[in-house]
Design a protein around this motif. Structure first.
Motif, PDB file in Angstrom:
ATOM      1  N   ASN A  88      59.181  64.372 103.615  1.00 53.25           N
ATOM      2  CA  ASN A  88      59.747  63.404 102.677  1.00 53.25           C
ATOM      3  C   ASN A  88      60.166  64.130 101.396  1.00 53.25           C
ATOM      4  O   ASN A  88      59.555  63.994 100.343  1.00 53.25           O
ATOM      5  CB  ASN A  88      58.740  62.306 102.372  1.00 53.25           C
ATOM      6  N   SER A  89      61.235  64.935 101.511  1.00 54.64           N
ATOM      7  CA  SER A  89      61.650  65.781 100.390  1.00 54.64           C
ATOM      8  C   SER A  89      62.197  64.957  99.222  1.00 54.64           C
ATOM      9  O   SER A  89      62.093  65.363  98.067  1.00 54.64           O
ATOM     10  CB  SER A  89      62.705  66.794 100.844  1.00 54.64           C
ATOM     11  N   GLN A  90      62.769  63.786  99.504  1.00 52.20           N
ATOM     12  CA  GLN A  90      63.305  62.969  98.414  1.00 52.20           C
ATOM     13  C   GLN A  90      62.188  62.528  97.467  1.00 52.20           C
ATOM     14  O   GLN A  90      62.350  62.526  96.252  1.00 52.20           O
ATOM     15  CB  GLN A  90      64.031  61.744  98.978  1.00 52.20           C
ATOM     16  N   GLU A  91      61.046  62.170  98.042  1.00 52.64           N
ATOM     17  CA  GLU A  91      59.910  61.766  97.222  1.00 52.64           C
ATOM     18  C   GLU A  91      59.432  62.930  96.356  1.00 52.64           C
ATOM     19  O   GLU A  91      59.115  62.770  95.178  1.00 52.64           O
ATOM     20  CB  GLU A  91      58.778  61.276  98.133  1.00 52.64           C
ATOM     21  N   LYS A  92      59.399  64.131  96.967  1.00 55.97           N
ATOM     22  CA  LYS A  92      58.925  65.304  96.239  1.00 55.97           C
ATOM     23  C   LYS A  92      59.899  65.745  95.151  1.00 55.97           C
ATOM     24  O   LYS A  92      59.500  66.353  94.162  1.00 55.97           O
ATOM     25  CB  LYS A  92      58.690  66.456  97.225  1.00 55.97           C
ATOM     26  N   MET A  93      61.177  65.453  95.328  1.00 57.04           N
ATOM     27  CA  MET A  93      62.189  65.891  94.364  1.00 57.04           C
ATOM     28  C   MET A  93      62.217  65.015  93.116  1.00 57.04           C
ATOM     29  O   MET A  93      62.798  65.393  92.107  1.00 57.04           O
ATOM     30  CB  MET A  93      63.575  65.881  95.022  1.00 57.04           C
ATOM     31  N   LYS A  94      61.582  63.849  93.176  1.00 58.26           N
ATOM     32  CA  LYS A  94      61.654  62.905  92.060  1.00 58.26           C
ATOM     33  C   LYS A  94      61.198  63.519  90.742  1.00 58.26           C
ATOM     34  O   LYS A  94      61.829  63.348  89.704  1.00 58.26           O
ATOM     35  CB  LYS A  94      60.814  61.658  92.375  1.00 58.26           C
ATOM     36  N   ASN A  95      60.087  64.224  90.781  1.00 56.48           N
ATOM     37  CA  ASN A  95      59.515  64.780  89.551  1.00 56.48           C
ATOM     38  C   ASN A  95      59.729  66.281  89.428  1.00 56.48           C
ATOM     39  O   ASN A  95      59.113  66.932  88.586  1.00 56.48           O
ATOM     40  CB  ASN A  95      58.020  64.462  89.501  1.00 56.48           C
ATOM     41  N   ALA A  96      60.601  66.831  90.278  1.00 50.02           N
ATOM     42  CA  ALA A  96      60.857  68.272  90.248  1.00 50.02           C
ATOM     43  C   ALA A  96      61.674  68.648  89.014  1.00 50.02           C
ATOM     44  O   ALA A  96      62.432  67.841  88.470  1.00 50.02           O
ATOM     45  CB  ALA A  96      61.583  68.706  91.510  1.00 50.02           C
ATOM     46  N   LYS A  97      61.516  69.889  88.566  1.00 46.70           N
ATOM     47  CA  LYS A  97      62.290  70.416  87.443  1.00 46.70           C
ATOM     48  C   LYS A  97      63.516  71.130  87.986  1.00 46.70           C
ATOM     49  O   LYS A  97      63.395  72.014  88.843  1.00 46.70           O
ATOM     50  CB  LYS A  97      61.418  71.388  86.637  1.00 46.70           C
ATOM     51  N   VAL A  98      64.690  70.750  87.516  1.00 49.09           N
ATOM     52  CA  VAL A  98      65.942  71.355  87.984  1.00 49.09           C
ATOM     53  C   VAL A  98      66.520  72.245  86.874  1.00 49.09           C
ATOM     54  O   VAL A  98      66.714  71.796  85.741  1.00 49.09           O
ATOM     55  CB  VAL A  98      66.977  70.279  88.378  1.00 49.09           C
ATOM     56  N   PHE A  99      66.780  73.498  87.221  1.00 48.06           N
ATOM     57  CA  PHE A  99      67.413  74.444  86.295  1.00 48.06           C
ATOM     58  C   PHE A  99      68.870  74.604  86.731  1.00 48.06           C
ATOM     59  O   PHE A  99      69.150  75.009  87.866  1.00 48.06           O
ATOM     60  CB  PHE A  99      66.699  75.795  86.341  1.00 48.06           C
ATOM     61  N   ARG A 100      69.794  74.291  85.818  1.00 47.47           N
ATOM     62  CA  ARG A 100      71.216  74.357  86.140  1.00 47.47           C
ATOM     63  C   ARG A 100      71.860  75.543  85.408  1.00 47.47           C
ATOM     64  O   ARG A 100      71.497  75.845  84.269  1.00 47.47           O
ATOM     65  CB  ARG A 100      71.909  73.050  85.773  1.00 47.47           C
ATOM     66  N   PRO A 101      72.836  76.197  86.030  1.00 44.76           N
ATOM     67  CA  PRO A 101      73.438  77.390  85.421  1.00 44.76           C
ATOM     68  C   PRO A 101      74.230  77.062  84.161  1.00 44.76           C
ATOM     69  O   PRO A 101      74.931  76.044  84.106  1.00 44.76           O
ATOM     70  CB  PRO A 101      74.348  77.927  86.526  1.00 44.76           C
ATOM     71  N   ILE A 102      74.117  77.937  83.161  1.00 49.07           N
ATOM     72  CA  ILE A 102      74.900  77.776  81.930  1.00 49.07           C
ATOM     73  C   ILE A 102      75.722  79.032  81.628  1.00 49.07           C
ATOM     74  O   ILE A 102      76.533  79.046  80.725  1.00 49.07           O
ATOM     75  CB  ILE A 102      73.990  77.441  80.724  1.00 49.07           C
ATOM     76  N   MET A 103      75.530  80.081  82.399  1.00 51.19           N
ATOM     77  CA  MET A 103      76.268  81.333  82.203  1.00 51.19           C
ATOM     78  C   MET A 103      77.688  81.192  82.741  1.00 51.19           C
ATOM     79  O   MET A 103      77.914  80.550  83.771  1.00 51.19           O
ATOM     80  CB  MET A 103      75.541  82.477  82.939  1.00 51.19           C
ATOM     81  N   SER A 104      78.656  81.797  82.055  1.00 46.99           N
ATOM     82  CA  SER A 104      80.041  81.729  82.516  1.00 46.99           C
ATOM     83  C   SER A 104      80.224  82.576  83.765  1.00 46.99           C
ATOM     84  O   SER A 104      79.503  83.554  83.988  1.00 46.99           O
ATOM     85  CB  SER A 104      80.998  82.219  81.431  1.00 46.99           C
ATOM     86  N   GLU A 105      81.200  82.229  84.571  1.00 49.57           N
ATOM     87  CA  GLU A 105      81.468  82.964  85.800  1.00 49.57           C
ATOM     88  C   GLU A 105      81.878  84.399  85.505  1.00 49.57           C
ATOM     89  O   GLU A 105      81.516  85.328  86.238  1.00 49.57           O
ATOM     90  CB  GLU A 105      82.570  82.264  86.603  1.00 49.57           C
TER      91      GLU A 105
END
Length: 517
Positions: A475-492
């Motif tokens: 049940n990965s959707q349940e586990k993802m609810k409180n997960a911390k997501v790091f999104r890229p901010i560096m330019s290509e």
């Protein structure tokens, strides 16, 4: 009995420490204890563990974790239903069937002493380095257990004699622990699981049994090898002399496979575990995918004797968190591993330096056992903060190398591939995780519980005895609810330039193994 009254234990035996974690029926940890043990470095590139010290560390962890949970009001003695086991893979040893004592220290997965054996086999065998890949998915490398066993036979007379007298048992750490947990010299079970077996170089990926042709080629007697079982089934009960006598061992997985299960990785989903090394696995489902870009074809998991087998592509990085330990113990730049984030944050870049931690060669996708560590690009302004930041970046670059190869090898095209699940102790470092997202150019997801290796072992055991169903585990959707997501901010543009510089730095590590002392 409510889920709060049911407990599953997980022995997590890693490269630097052992742990025991107790989970309740909702898979919440309610008791934990860990013990570090000694790593021995007899010569440059050699790494060993004392198998007896590992045994004692596990025994202490189990007793202390049970005591802690009991002190907190949990009736573990009554409610503990099964134990799962997960372990450092490839680490190998041989011991006496009659005395129970090892003939030599365990040779650790990252140990490089077998390079000459590997070169010899490459010359002798018609297929060279890839001679066994079609059958076992693995190239000839110092990494795997087979060449460690060959070294023991050729260099430790007691091992050779014991094999001749039929008093020798071979195993990886899971096998050693299970044999001792189930009685040792008094009827201990000599078994391993499919995931650990898949890392020896002896197991056929299709039959999930020891391959007779490989054994004949390497002159390995089949009788010293353990029986292979699935990852989720009742193996046997814990014997007298242990703190939890009579409890069934019902799950066993190599650490990276356990982390895949703990991260709920189905087909097309990838995870990276950051520990002593870094290990990236992509579940390829029931199909075996052959790599053309330096990866390993291996088992993901088999959740029961009659369950389908899930396979994986894997890339292993030898030195990840171990580089932080080197900063602490070797250079004294930090006094604890947790200090590296603060030190690295004192600068906003590495100042143009690149660190490649090829202390004992490079694993995937380079496979260069002649590589040695380098720091390149230093100038007069380089300081310890730049070096600390370069160490963190080295972990992320190595993971990127592997993921790039996975994307080239995989025929799957889904959004999940651009999302990396992460776990392991080093992931508490937010700077490391943000750097990983930046250098990948894609999101990194850290679960609430980063100790997914132990959780995966508990899942396997709980599944075997009916405490949990696969729907709960995946049940990965349940586990993802409180997960911390790091999104890229560096330019290509910056990302591309930095990666080109990293590749240049890696090229500087080659052919350095024979530098004069």
């Amino acid at each position: 009995m409510s889920c709060e009254d049911v407990f599953i234990g997980a022995i997590d035996q890693g490269t630097t420490s052992s742990r025991f974690i107790i989970y309740d029926g909702s898979s919440k940890a309610i008791g934990i204890h860990h013990v570090e043990f000694t790593q021995f470095y007899p010569q440059p590139g050699w790494v060993e563990h004392d198998p007896m010290e590992i045994l004692e560390s596990v025994k202490v962890c189990v007793a202390k974790a049970v005591d802690k949970a009991t002190a907190d009001g949990f009736n573990v003695d009554k409610g503990l239903k099964a134990i799962g086991l997960t372990n450092q893979r490839e680490t190998a040893l041989v011991w006496s069937k009659s005395t129970g004592l090892p003939f030599y220290n365990a040779i650790v997965w990252m140990d490089g002493r077998t390079s000459s054996i590997c070169r010899r086999l490459e010359k002798e065998l018609s297929g060279g380095r890839t001679h066994f890949v079609e059958k076992c998915g693995l190239p000839i490398s110092t990494y795997f257990s087979a060449v460690k066993l060959l070294w023991l036979i050729e260099n430790v007379s007691a091992v050779k004699e014991a094999i001749e007298k039929k008093d020798a048992l071979f195993g990886t750490i899971d096998t050693w622990l299970i044999w001792n947990l189930t009685g040792g010299v008094k009827g201990g079970l000599h078994v391993t699981d499919v995931s650990n077996a898949s890392r020896t170089m002896f197991m056929n990926l299709r039959t999930l049994q020891w391959d007779e042709t490989i054994l004949e080629t390497l002159k390995i007697p089949a009788e010293i090898l353990p029986k292979i079982v699935s990852n989720s089934e009742v193996i046997g009960d814990i014997a007298a002399g242990w703190p939890i006598t009579g409890i069934p061992i019902a799950g066993c997985l190599g650490d990276q496979h356990a982390a895949m299960l703990g991260q709920s990785c189905r087909k097309g989903e990838a995870k990276s575990t950051y520990g002593t090394g870094a290990f990236i696995l992509l579940n390829t489902g029931e199909g075996i995918v052959k790599s053309k870009h330096g990866l390993l074809t291996t088992l993901a998991y088999k959740l029961g004797p009659n369950a389908p087998t899930n396979y994986a592509l894997e890339g292993s990085v030898a030195i990840a968190g171990a580089a932080v330990q080197w900063l602490r113990d070797g250079l004294g730049l930090i006094s604890s591993a947790s200090e590296i984030e603060e030190l690295a944050s004192q600068v906003d870049s590495t100042g143009g330096i690149y660190f490649v931690p090829a202390f004992s060669g490079l694993f995937a996708p380079w496979w260069r056992d002649d590589a040695r560590g380098v720091i390149v690009g230093m100038t007069r302004i380089t300081n310890k903060a730049h070096i600390a930041r370069a160490v963190l970046e080295s972990m992320c670059f190595q993971v990127k190398d592997v993921l790039d190869s996975m994307h080239k090898d995989s025929t799957q095209d889904s959004k999940e591939e651009s999302l990396l699940r992460v776990d392991g102790g080093a992931t508490v470092n937010n700077l490391l995780m943000q750097t990983q997202a930046d250098l990948l150019g894609s999101s990194v997801v850290r679960p609430v519980d980063i100790e997914t290796t132990a959780l995966g072992a508990a899942y396997a055991a709980g599944l075997a005895i009916g405490v949990w169903k696969e729907d709960h585990i995946f049940n990965s959707q349940e586990k993802m609810k409180n997960a911390k997501v790091f999104r890229p901010i560096m330019s290509e543009e910056v990302r591309k330039k930095k990666f080109e510089s990293w590749c240049k730095a890696v090229s500087k590590t080659f052919d350095l193994a024979d530098l004069a002392l």
